[in-house]
Design an enzyme around this catalytic site. Sequence first.
Site, PDB file in Angstrom:
ATOM      1  N   TRP A  65       0.558  -1.487  -0.108  1.00 15.25           N
ATOM      2  CA  TRP A  65      -0.103   0.087   0.154  1.00 15.25           C
ATOM      3  C   TRP A  65       0.629   1.241  -0.184  1.00 15.25           C
ATOM      4  O   TRP A  65       0.348   2.133  -0.400  1.00 15.25           O
ATOM      5  CB  TRP A  65      -1.053   0.239   1.127  1.00 15.25           C
ATOM      6  CG  TRP A  65      -0.667  -0.168   2.266  1.00 15.25           C
ATOM      7  CD1 TRP A  65       0.316   0.111   3.332  1.00 15.25           C
ATOM      8  CD2 TRP A  65      -0.237  -1.706   3.332  1.00 15.25           C
ATOM      9  NE1 TRP A  65       0.563  -0.441   4.476  1.00 15.25           N
ATOM     10  CE2 TRP A  65       0.581  -1.866   4.394  1.00 15.25           C
ATOM     11  CE3 TRP A  65      -0.560  -3.116   2.914  1.00 15.25           C
ATOM     12  CZ2 TRP A  65       0.613  -2.363   5.068  1.00 15.25           C
ATOM     13  CZ3 TRP A  65      -0.403  -4.185   3.345  1.00 15.25           C
ATOM     14  CH2 TRP A  65      -0.015  -3.427   4.382  1.00 15.25           C
ATOM     15  N   ARG A  66       1.477   1.320   0.144  1.00  8.28           N
ATOM     16  CA  ARG A  66       2.862   2.524   0.533  1.00  8.28           C
ATOM     17  C   ARG A  66       3.360   2.845  -0.852  1.00  8.28           C
ATOM     18  O   ARG A  66       4.100   3.868  -1.398  1.00  8.28           O
ATOM     19  CB  ARG A  66       4.206   1.731   1.493  1.00  8.28           C
ATOM     20  CG  ARG A  66       4.072   2.119   2.385  1.00  8.28           C
ATOM     21  CD  ARG A  66       4.879   1.909   3.606  1.00  8.28           C
ATOM     22  NE  ARG A  66       4.698   2.315   4.871  1.00  8.28           N
ATOM     23  CZ  ARG A  66       5.538   1.791   5.352  1.00  8.28           C
ATOM     24  NH1 ARG A  66       6.818   1.344   5.269  1.00  8.28           N
ATOM     25  NH2 ARG A  66       5.544   2.083   7.051  1.00  8.28           N
ATOM     26  N   GLU A  78      -5.737   1.227   5.433  1.00 10.26           N
ATOM     27  CA  GLU A  78      -5.565   1.807   6.816  1.00 10.26           C
ATOM     28  C   GLU A  78      -6.255   1.274   7.610  1.00 10.26           C
ATOM     29  O   GLU A  78      -6.534   0.892   8.914  1.00 10.26           O
ATOM     30  CB  GLU A  78      -5.564   3.667   6.986  1.00 10.26           C
ATOM     31  CG  GLU A  78      -4.740   4.170   6.041  1.00 10.26           C
ATOM     32  CD  GLU A  78      -3.541   3.551   6.949  1.00 10.26           C
ATOM     33  OE1 GLU A  78      -3.394   3.720   8.382  1.00 10.26           O
ATOM     34  OE2 GLU A  78      -2.363   4.124   6.568  1.00 10.26           O
ATOM     35  N   THR A  84      -4.171  -4.579  14.410  1.00  8.69           N
ATOM     36  CA  THR A  84      -4.173  -6.056  13.001  1.00  8.69           C
ATOM     37  C   THR A  84      -2.408  -6.050  12.901  1.00  8.69           C
ATOM     38  O   THR A  84      -2.167  -5.131  11.981  1.00  8.69           O
ATOM     39  CB  THR A  84      -4.664  -6.426  11.683  1.00  8.69           C
ATOM     40  OG1 THR A  84      -5.981  -5.775  12.484  1.00  8.69           O
ATOM     41  CG2 THR A  84      -4.982  -7.541  11.424  1.00  8.69           C
ATOM     42  N   TYR A 161      -8.484   9.514  12.236  1.00  3.99           N
ATOM     43  CA  TYR A 161      -6.691   8.828  12.560  1.00  3.99           C
ATOM     44  C   TYR A 161      -6.967   8.334  10.859  1.00  3.99           C
ATOM     45  O   TYR A 161      -6.210   8.603  10.242  1.00  3.99           O
ATOM     46  CB  TYR A 161      -6.210   7.057  13.273  1.00  3.99           C
ATOM     47  CG  TYR A 161      -5.513   6.663  12.658  1.00  3.99           C
ATOM     48  CD1 TYR A 161      -4.670   6.436  12.493  1.00  3.99           C
ATOM     49  CD2 TYR A 161      -6.215   5.035  11.663  1.00  3.99           C
ATOM     50  CE1 TYR A 161      -3.397   5.930  11.653  1.00  3.99           C
ATOM     51  CE2 TYR A 161      -5.072   4.130  11.095  1.00  3.99           C
ATOM     52  CZ  TYR A 161      -4.303   4.396  11.349  1.00  3.99           C
ATOM     53  OH  TYR A 161      -2.801   3.630  10.714  1.00  3.99           O
ATOM     54  N   ASP A 179      -1.933   7.507  15.381  1.00  4.10           N
ATOM     55  CA  ASP A 179      -2.825   6.233  15.645  1.00  4.10           C
ATOM     56  C   ASP A 179      -1.604   5.412  17.284  1.00  4.10           C
ATOM     57  O   ASP A 179      -0.994   7.002  17.248  1.00  4.10           O
ATOM     58  CB  ASP A 179      -2.223   5.298  15.117  1.00  4.10           C
ATOM     59  CG  ASP A 179      -0.783   5.083  14.628  1.00  4.10           C
ATOM     60  OD1 ASP A 179      -0.058   5.395  14.407  1.00  4.10           O
ATOM     61  OD2 ASP A 179      -0.281   3.499  13.349  1.00  4.10           O
ATOM     62  N   CYS A 239      16.677   2.688  20.903  1.00  5.92           N
ATOM     63  CA  CYS A 239      17.108   3.828  21.089  1.00  5.92           C
ATOM     64  C   CYS A 239      18.310   3.708  20.470  1.00  5.92           C
ATOM     65  O   CYS A 239      18.545   4.882  20.325  1.00  5.92           O
ATOM     66  CB  CYS A 239      17.066   4.105  22.735  1.00  5.92           C
ATOM     67  SG  CYS A 239      15.954   4.336  23.443  1.00  5.92           S
ATOM     68  N   CYS A 242      17.955   4.306  16.955  1.00  2.67           N
ATOM     69  CA  CYS A 242      16.929   5.740  17.054  1.00  2.67           C
ATOM     70  C   CYS A 242      17.538   6.886  15.402  1.00  2.67           C
ATOM     71  O   CYS A 242      18.195   7.887  16.279  1.00  2.67           O
ATOM     72  CB  CYS A 242      16.296   6.044  17.680  1.00  2.67           C
ATOM     73  SG  CYS A 242      15.041   7.406  16.990  1.00  2.67           S
ATOM     74  N   CYS A 248      15.032  13.351  22.182  1.00  6.92           N
ATOM     75  CA  CYS A 248      14.029  12.605  22.848  1.00  6.92           C
ATOM     76  C   CYS A 248      14.317  13.376  24.537  1.00  6.92           C
ATOM     77  O   CYS A 248      14.760  12.668  24.597  1.00  6.92           O
ATOM     78  CB  CYS A 248      13.687  10.912  22.383  1.00  6.92           C
ATOM     79  SG  CYS A 248      12.671   9.963  24.174  1.00  6.92           S
TER      80      CYS A 248
END
Length: 398
Positions: A65-66, A78, A84, A161, A179, A239, A242, A248
């Site tokens: 879907w991208r 979506e 799920t 969303y 989300d 982390c 990231c 953060c």
Amino acid sequence: KGFSSFRFSGVTPGNIFSVAIIRWDIDFPIRINSMDKGSLTDQEAASFRLKLISWFRQNARDLPWRRTHDPYRIWVSEVMLQQTRVATVIERYLQFMRRFPSLVSLALSREEDVLTLWSGLGYYKRARMLHGAAQLLVNEHGGSLPKSSVELRRLPGVGDYTAAAIASIAHGEPVAVVDGNVERVVIRLFGMGTPNSRLSATRLKEAAARLLDPTAPGTFNQAMMELGATVCLPRAPLCAVCPVQSFCQTRGEHVARPRQQMVSRKVNYALIKKPLKDGRNRSSVLLVKRPASASQMPGMWELPPLPGGSEAESEPVLRIRHSITNTNYYVAVFAQKTKPSSTQLDDSMETEWVADQKLAEIPLTGLARKILMRLDVLPKPKHVRHGKALPGVGIEFD
């Protein structure tokens, strides 16, 4: 709810000061100073967006879907992805798109056909709402999805969303998606997580909106979701890898509200088969249709239920665990040759013998589908049969 304030004054050497303190009586507890220390300057926010999008373009999972900006396909994905796992959705999404490649084809289909392809995703109300919204769009809106998030939210089953995801990814509307993954990233980024804190949806949306890249909202929203899904994990976040860890305020797990305690329940089912007289060594399976009044999965087909105590009569051919919302079902399946009087069936229940090659064409409950696949009654997808990891694209099915 309201606010109150007070003022005090004082004198220090060479200075006279007067300070006003304002207290808001808000309906959720949160440390005000954590928001102050977690705020980003415009320059920091720009740097955050640049680093996040750069990371996403290099590390994003290749999901079907991208590869599209078609609002219909984004909408379907979506809705499927709500609560799920991605690996489960890929299989169903590809099959769904082959069967219903356009909004019009979905609207013209029978609900039973939609539920059949939804089997295994759970939360079947999503499928019914998706089908109903498609029919509404064809009958009253010329068969096209609205472009703005405000208009999209008016459709049955489309919340904030989903509307934001479609509008930003398909049409470039600068609206932030929030989300579960994005919520977790935002809470940790701004140091919002405190014991017993309950952050309102409005507060989280405002924080996400401050981060949003208005020049590439669709890409940014997908990057935030990807970060939460693959790096900023609920437990043991990664982390060290990231791309935005320097911004953060948490750098690790935040203190979250306790999860709802799972409930355990034992259930028994009968597997009743009879051979087909076609000379091809095939059989049919007795199934029961759940009543339309059922609170869960109305109209779906399942194996005949058995009363408690069946364990003492014979050994089950299968034992599995199956989770639905907050309940763990410990399932035992017993093979029987004929329809027994001990099954929990009555004259009001609709039953049907279904040939094994037709099982994939009816709307089975997720549990029934799992049982029949485990017992090799229902053909497995190739990736399951060969024990391979589910790939992102290019899946073929029998």
